[in-house]
Design an enzyme around this catalytic site. Structure first.
Site, mmCIF file in Angstrom:
data_model
loop_
_atom_site.group_PDB
_atom_site.id
_atom_site.type_symbol
_atom_site.label_atom_id
_atom_site.label_comp_id
_atom_site.label_asym_id
_atom_site.label_seq_id
_atom_site.Cartn_x
_atom_site.Cartn_y
_atom_site.Cartn_z
ATOM 1 N N LYS A 1 17.414 -41.632 -34.976
ATOM 2 C CA LYS A 1 18.206 -42.300 -36.019
ATOM 3 C C LYS A 1 17.589 -43.646 -36.370
ATOM 4 O O LYS A 1 17.395 -43.974 -37.537
ATOM 5 C CB LYS A 1 19.649 -42.463 -35.533
ATOM 6 C CG LYS A 1 20.506 -43.193 -36.525
ATOM 7 C CD LYS A 1 21.954 -43.280 -36.086
ATOM 8 C CE LYS A 1 22.680 -44.274 -36.982
ATOM 9 N NZ LYS A 1 24.089 -44.403 -36.686
ATOM 10 N N GLU B 1 11.644 -44.409 -25.696
ATOM 11 C CA GLU B 1 11.247 -43.113 -25.148
ATOM 12 C C GLU B 1 10.662 -42.219 -26.237
ATOM 13 O O GLU B 1 9.624 -41.580 -26.069
ATOM 14 C CB GLU B 1 12.466 -42.396 -24.528
ATOM 15 C CG GLU B 1 13.034 -43.055 -23.295
ATOM 16 C CD GLU B 1 14.129 -44.064 -23.616
ATOM 17 O OE1 GLU B 1 14.116 -44.641 -24.730
ATOM 18 O OE2 GLU B 1 14.985 -44.297 -22.738
ATOM 19 N N GLY C 1 24.642 -41.364 -33.707
ATOM 20 C CA GLY C 1 23.589 -40.572 -33.056
ATOM 21 C C GLY C 1 24.131 -39.326 -32.384
ATOM 22 O O GLY C 1 23.550 -38.246 -32.483
ATOM 23 N N ARG C 2 25.276 -39.435 -31.703
ATOM 24 C CA ARG C 2 25.792 -38.288 -30.958
ATOM 25 C C ARG C 2 26.472 -37.262 -31.869
ATOM 26 O O ARG C 2 26.945 -36.224 -31.404
ATOM 27 C CB ARG C 2 26.722 -38.745 -29.839
ATOM 28 C CG ARG C 2 27.752 -39.780 -30.243
ATOM 29 C CD ARG C 2 28.305 -40.500 -29.025
ATOM 30 N NE ARG C 2 29.242 -41.575 -29.365
ATOM 31 C CZ ARG C 2 28.885 -42.827 -29.592
ATOM 32 N NH1 ARG C 2 27.619 -43.176 -29.564
ATOM 33 N NH2 ARG C 2 29.796 -43.745 -29.860
ATOM 34 N N GLU D 1 29.842 -41.751 -24.067
ATOM 35 C CA GLU D 1 29.266 -42.832 -24.874
ATOM 36 C C GLU D 1 30.288 -43.291 -25.914
ATOM 37 O O GLU D 1 30.283 -44.447 -26.332
ATOM 38 C CB GLU D 1 27.961 -42.378 -25.556
ATOM 39 C CG GLU D 1 27.150 -43.534 -26.107
ATOM 40 C CD GLU D 1 25.743 -43.144 -26.533
ATOM 41 O OE1 GLU D 1 24.792 -43.432 -25.799
ATOM 42 O OE2 GLU D 1 25.593 -42.559 -27.619
ATOM 43 N N HIS E 1 30.001 -21.559 -7.060
ATOM 44 C CA HIS E 1 29.255 -21.520 -5.799
ATOM 45 C C HIS E 1 28.654 -22.877 -5.475
ATOM 46 O O HIS E 1 27.712 -22.969 -4.703
ATOM 47 C CB HIS E 1 28.191 -20.425 -5.867
ATOM 48 C CG HIS E 1 28.813 -19.082 -6.114
ATOM 49 N ND1 HIS E 1 29.344 -18.309 -5.105
ATOM 50 C CD2 HIS E 1 29.071 -18.429 -7.273
ATOM 51 C CE1 HIS E 1 29.869 -17.213 -5.624
ATOM 52 N NE2 HIS E 1 29.724 -17.264 -6.948
ATOM 53 N N LYS F 1 18.588 -51.562 -21.819
ATOM 54 C CA LYS F 1 17.402 -51.432 -22.675
ATOM 55 C C LYS F 1 16.668 -52.770 -22.748
ATOM 56 O O LYS F 1 15.446 -52.844 -22.647
ATOM 57 C CB LYS F 1 17.815 -51.048 -24.104
ATOM 58 C CG LYS F 1 18.102 -49.588 -24.319
ATOM 59 C CD LYS F 1 18.223 -49.354 -25.835
ATOM 60 C CE LYS F 1 18.954 -48.078 -26.154
ATOM 61 N NZ LYS F 1 19.235 -47.915 -27.571
HETATM 62 O O1 F6P Z 1 21.409 -44.353 -25.818
HETATM 63 C C1 F6P Z 1 21.848 -44.988 -26.969
HETATM 64 C C2 F6P Z 1 21.444 -44.267 -28.194
HETATM 65 O O2 F6P Z 1 21.505 -45.205 -29.209
HETATM 66 C C3 F6P Z 1 22.306 -43.064 -28.529
HETATM 67 O O3 F6P Z 1 23.497 -43.399 -29.119
HETATM 68 C C4 F6P Z 1 21.399 -42.298 -29.404
HETATM 69 O O4 F6P Z 1 21.825 -40.971 -29.556
HETATM 70 C C5 F6P Z 1 20.110 -42.428 -28.646
HETATM 71 O O5 F6P Z 1 20.131 -43.745 -28.146
HETATM 72 C C6 F6P Z 1 18.863 -42.196 -29.445
HETATM 73 O O6 F6P Z 1 18.756 -43.096 -30.505
HETATM 74 P P1 F6P Z 1 17.824 -42.798 -31.729
HETATM 75 O O7 F6P Z 1 18.270 -41.537 -32.373
HETATM 76 O O8 F6P Z 1 17.957 -43.979 -32.621
HETATM 77 O O9 F6P Z 1 16.411 -42.658 -31.217
#
Ligand code: F6P
Length: 552
Positions: free
Chosen positions: A210, A216, A270-271, A356, A387, A515
Site C-alpha cells: 500500500k 521487508e 492494508g488488512r 491489528e 491433536h 519499525k
Molecule cells: O504492519 C503494519 C502494516 O502497515 C500493515 O497494516 C500492512 O498491511 C503492512 O504493514 C504492509 O504495509 P504495506 O502494504 O504498505 O507494505
C-alpha cells in the site's frame, strides 16, 4: 456516551456473575427452540451461537450496549464513506472494492468526496485485461515464454489476504491457471525458499505494498529484481514486474511500468486490501471469474450488514457474542478452527484483521478504555488442532471461545472423509459444551469393573468441566463466493466490535515504534559500526550478535 458504554459493560458483567450466568447446557433444557432462536442465516450460511451462555436477558443487554454506543449510526457512517478512521483522517471504504460500479458508494479523501465504487471498478477493468493477457500468453516475459508462476511479494495485509484466498481457491485443484509463491519475511531464507526451482523467464513478480515504503517488501523486491536481472538481463526487469500500491510515484521510481501498475486509494486499509489490486495475485492464480465471485460474495455480506436489522445481522451477532466472552466472561483468547484444510491460513489473516484493528487501549476520545478489547486470536485447521492445543480448550483453567467453520459439501470425491471431518467439528463443539462430570466418569469406570482405588486415582483427571462456548459457521460449499462472504463477515464483525469498544479499528499506530527502533539498530549491525544508546539488555545482545557473526 462513555458512561452509557461503561454502564452497559457493567450490566454484562453482572449478568455473567449470576449463579447460572456461565452455564450453557441448562439453557437448552429450558428452551427447546434455543438452537434456532440463537442462530441467524444468510442464504445457505448459518451462524449458530446457541452454544454460549447468552440467554434472552444477556442478548437484550448486548443490544442495549449497541444502542448506547450508536451502532446503527456507525454502520450508516461507515457506508456513507465518513471519516471512521479519525487518527489517520480516512474513511474505511473497502466495501467499494467489491461493489458494482454503479453502487454509488462514496468516500472522503483529503477533504474531497469521491465515487469510490466507480474508481474501484475502473481499476478492476484494467486488472481484468492484464490477467487475461497473462493467461492468454499475450503478455509474456523477456524471452517470450508464457508466465507460469507468480512471485507475490508483500507483508501483512499485502500478503495474508491474498495468501488465504489463493490457497482456499487453488489447493487441490487441477484447473488453476498459474502457480504462486508468496514471499513476505525479510529473512533471506524466505527468499531462497520462495524462488527455489522457479524459472525466472516464466515468473511474474508482483510487488504489493500500500505504502511502497515497507522495509521487508522493498528488500525482497530488490532481491527479486537482482534475481531476474542476473538471469535475463537488466532490460527484462520491467517486463517481469507489476506493482499494486497507493504510492504511484514510488512504484515508478522503482522502475515498474505504468501499464503494470494498479492503484488504490487510502480509504482501503492494508488488512482490507485483498479486494483491491492487491488481489491481482488471487485473480492470476485462481482465474478472474473466481476473483470476481469472491468480490460478489463479500458484497452480499456488505449488503446484509448494511441493510439487515441489527438483531438478524450476522456480523453484529458475531461481534456481540465476542463482546459477551471478552467483557462479561473475561475471556482473553479466541480460537478459530476451520474444518477445511484449504483455510489453513485463515487464522493468520484473521489475526491481522482482528488484532491489528482492535488490539488497542485508547478510545476515540483519547482516554484509556477502562474495559478489555480484542482477545488474542489463534487457530489451526480441524481436525489437526484436536491433536495439539484443543486439550487446553477442553480442560485448561481458562475459557477459550471457539469458532467452528465448516462447509457441508467438499470439492473432492471422498464423502466418507468429509463426514468424518464434519463429525469431528460437531463433536468438538458438543463436547466443549456438555463436558463430562466426575460422577458420570466414576459410574462408567465402575461399570467396567475398575477397582475403587484406580477410579479415585484417575477419575478427577478425566473430568471435562463443559460450559466452553463456541459458534458454528456452516455453509454449503467453500467456493469463491462463500470465501468472500466469510472473510467479509469477520471484517464487519471487527468494525462492529471496534465501535462497541469505542476505538479506531482502522489505524495501527502500535506497529510503528518497533519499525522505528529497527531502523535505528540496522546500521549498528554492520561490521565495524558504532553501537548506539540502548538499555543494557539490548546493548549486550547486539554486542553478542556481532561477536558471533562471521562477517567482516
Ligand atoms: O504492519 C503494519 C502494516 O502497515 C500493515 O497494516 C500492512 O498491511 C503492512 O504493514 C504492509 O504495509 P504495506 O502494504 O504498505 O507494505
Amino acid at each position: 456516551m462513555t458512561d452509557a458504554r461503561a454502564a452497559a459493560f457493567a450490566r454484562l458483567r453482572q449478568l455473567a456473575d449470576r449463579p447460572d450466568g456461565r452455564r450453557i447446557a441448562p439453557l437448552f433444557a429450558a428452551d427447546p427452540h434455543r438452537a434456532t432462536r440463537f442462530a441467524a442465516t444468510l442464504d445457505d450460511l448459518t451462524l449458530d451461537f446457541s452454544k454460549s451462555s447468552i440467554d434472552d436477558t444477556a442478548r437484550d443487554a448486548l443490544f442495549a450496549l449497541a444502542e448506547a454506543v450508536g451502532l446503527d449510526d456507525f454502520r450508516q457512517r461507515l457506508f456513507a464513506g465518513a471519516m471512521v478512521n479519525p487518527t489517520e483522517h480516512r474513511a474505511a471504504m473497502h466495501m467499494a472494492l467489491r461493489a458494482p460500479a454503479d453502487a454509488g458508494l462514496r468516500a472522503t479523501l483529503g477533504g474531497q468526496d469521491e465515487d469510490a465504487s466507480a474508481i474501484a471498478a475502473a481499476e478492476r477493468i484494467r486488472m481484468h485485461a492484464f490477467v487475461d493477457a497473462v493467461h492468454r500468453g499475450a503478455r509474456t516475459g523477456a524471452t517470450g515464454a508464457r508466465f507460469t508462476h507468480v512471485l507475490a511479494i508483500g507483508i501483512g495485509g499485502s500478503d495474508l489476504g491474498p495468501l488465504v484466498a489463493t490457497e482456499a481457491l487453488t489447493l487441490g485443484r487441477s484447473d488453476t491457471p498459474m502457480q504462486t509463491r508468496f514471499l513476505s519475511n525479510v529473512d533471506g531464507h524466505a527468499f531462497l525458499h520462495a524462488t527455489e526451482g522457479l524459472d525466472p523467464a516464466r515468473t511474474l513478480v508482483l510487488v504489493a505494498s500500500k505504502t511502497f515504503t515497507t522495509l521487508e517488501t522493498l528488500s525482497n523486491a530488490d532481491a527479486a529484481r537482482a534475481w531476474i536481472a542476473e538471469a535475463l538481463g537488466e532490460a527484462a526487469v520491467p517486463l517481469h514486474f507489476a506493482a499494486l500500491s497507493t504510492n504511484l510515484p514510488a512504484v515508478a521510481a522503482f522502475g515498474i511500468l505504468p501499464g503494470n501498475t494498479f492503484g488504490f486509494r487510502d480509504w482501503v486499509g492494508g488488512r482490507y486490501s485483498l479486494w483491491s489490486p492487491v488481489g491481482l495475485t488471487i485473480a492470476l492464480a485462481a482465474g478472474w471469474d473466481r476473483f470476481q465471485a469472491m468480490l460478489d460474495g463479500a458484497w452480499s455480506m456488505d449488503r446484509h450488514f448494511r441493510d439487515a436489522p441489527l438483531r438478524e445481522n450476522l456480523p453484529v451477532l458475531l461481534a456481540l457474542v465476542g463482546i459477551w466472552h471478552v467483557n462479561a466472561l473475561g475471556c482473553a483468547t479466541h480460537c478459530v478452527l476451520a474444518y477445511d484444510d484449504r483455510l489453513r491460513r485463515l487464522p493468520a489473516h484473521l489475526q491481522q484483521v482482528e488484532m491489528e484493528s482492535n488490539g488497542k487501549r485508547t478510545t476515540l476520545a483519547g482516554t484509556d478504555t477502562g474495559w478489555d478489547t480484542c482477545p488474542m486470536l489463534f487457530g489451526e485447521p480441524g481436525t489437526n488442532a484436536q491433536h495439539s492445543f484443543i486439550q487446553l480448550v477442553h480442560q485448561g483453567t481458562r475459557t477459550v471461545p471457539v469458532d467452528f467453520i465448516l462447509a457441508a459439501n467438499p470439492d473432492h470425491d471422498r464423502p466418507d472423509a468429509h463426514r468424518a471431518l464434519a463429525a469431528n467439528a460437531f463433536a468438538q463443539a458438543e463436547a466443549l459444551m456438555i463436558g463430562k462430570s466426575e460422577a458420570a466418569i466414576r459410574a462408567e469406570m465402575a461399570a467396567r469393573g475398575m477397582p475403587p482405588a484406580a477410579i479415585d486415582a484417575i477419575a478427577p483427571h478425566r473430568v471435562a468441566p463443559g460450559d466452553r462456548p463456541s459458534n458454528t459457521i456452516l455453509f454449503d460449499r467453500l467456493d469463491a463466493f462463500a470465501l468472500g462472504r466469510l472473510i467479509a463477515l469477520y471484517e464487519h464483525k471487527v468494525a462492529v466490535q471496534g465501535c462497541l469498544w469505542g476505538i479506531d479499528s482502522f489505524d495501527q499506530w502500535g506497529v510503528e515504534l518497533g519499525k522505528v527502533l529497527a531502523g535505528g539498530i540496522l546500521p549498528e549491525l554492520a561490521p565495524g559500526a558504532a553501537t548506539g544508546t540502548h538499555d543494557s539488555s539490548t546493548a549486550a545482545l547486539i554486542a553478542r550478535f556481532r561477536a558471533l557473526r562471521h562477517e567482516t
